[in-house]
Design an enzyme around this catalytic site. Structure first.
Site, mmCIF file in Angstrom:
data_model
loop_
_atom_site.group_PDB
_atom_site.id
_atom_site.type_symbol
_atom_site.label_atom_id
_atom_site.label_comp_id
_atom_site.label_asym_id
_atom_site.label_seq_id
_atom_site.Cartn_x
_atom_site.Cartn_y
_atom_site.Cartn_z
ATOM 1 N N HIS A 45 0.854 -1.213 0.000
ATOM 2 C CA HIS A 45 0.000 0.000 0.000
ATOM 3 C C HIS A 45 0.876 1.243 0.000
ATOM 4 O O HIS A 45 0.999 1.891 1.041
ATOM 5 C CB HIS A 45 -0.897 -0.026 1.230
ATOM 6 C CG HIS A 45 -2.081 0.891 1.153
ATOM 7 N ND1 HIS A 45 -2.079 2.176 1.638
ATOM 8 C CD2 HIS A 45 -3.318 0.707 0.646
ATOM 9 C CE1 HIS A 45 -3.255 2.730 1.460
ATOM 10 N NE2 HIS A 45 -4.025 1.853 0.857
ATOM 11 N N PHE A 46 1.494 1.637 -0.943
ATOM 12 C CA PHE A 46 1.561 1.185 -2.312
ATOM 13 C C PHE A 46 3.037 1.003 -2.672
ATOM 14 O O PHE A 46 3.852 1.819 -2.223
ATOM 15 C CB PHE A 46 0.932 2.214 -3.244
ATOM 16 C CG PHE A 46 -0.537 2.417 -2.965
ATOM 17 C CD1 PHE A 46 -1.474 1.533 -3.461
ATOM 18 C CD2 PHE A 46 -0.972 3.496 -2.209
ATOM 19 C CE1 PHE A 46 -2.843 1.731 -3.233
ATOM 20 C CE2 PHE A 46 -2.326 3.688 -1.974
ATOM 21 C CZ PHE A 46 -3.260 2.814 -2.482
#
Length: 142
Positions: A45-46
């Site tokens: 993420h991410f």
């Protein structure tokens, strides 16, 4: 409360005990979490641009609010379960290397149910605000 002291109140362990410290001041719960960058929730993420997921920010707020329930625990561990999140607003991303700080207060309670509101910051910048509710139960494992 240090992380070790928080373990005497909260049943969360390992990766899910998200607070580094918490304290009460003027009837409000204050919590702190240094986002190191190696947390489980940042792995995907991410990739290349890690940010703390919003649900994790809300969980950190809720865990910090629990320090206000210390007298309800009566020396025993309690289990807290979300019953609702309302009016959640995200204003700024939280990234590795930043200290995420929360301020929460309980607005009302009835039986095992509590309604609270909280805000999360990096420095003076507001990252998240929300109203939330939860119920407390004795932790049978603790």
């Amino acid at each position: 409360m240090t992380r070790e002291e928080l373990k005497n109140l909260l049943p969360h362990r390992d990766d899910m005990l998200l607070l580094d410290e918490a304290y009460i001041e003027d009837g409000k719960a204050h919590g702190k979490k240094l986002i190191r960058g190696d947390e489980f929730f940042l792995r995907g993420h991410f990739p290349g641009d890690p940010i703390v997921p919003g649900v994790i920010q809300c969980e950190i707020m809720a865990q910090s609010a629990c320090v206000l329930l210390g007298d309800k625990a009566e020396g025993k561990k309690i289990k807290t379960l979300f019953t609702g999140l309302d009016g959640v607003r995200f204003k700024r991303s939280v990234r590795p290397g930043e200290v995420f700080e929360t301020v929460c207060e309980i607005e009302k309670s009835k039986g095992p149910f509590y309604w609270a509101k909280g805000k999360g910051y990096v420095g003076t910048e507001l990252c998240v605000s929300a109203s939330f509710s939860f119920a407390i139960f004795p932790d049978e494992e603790g």
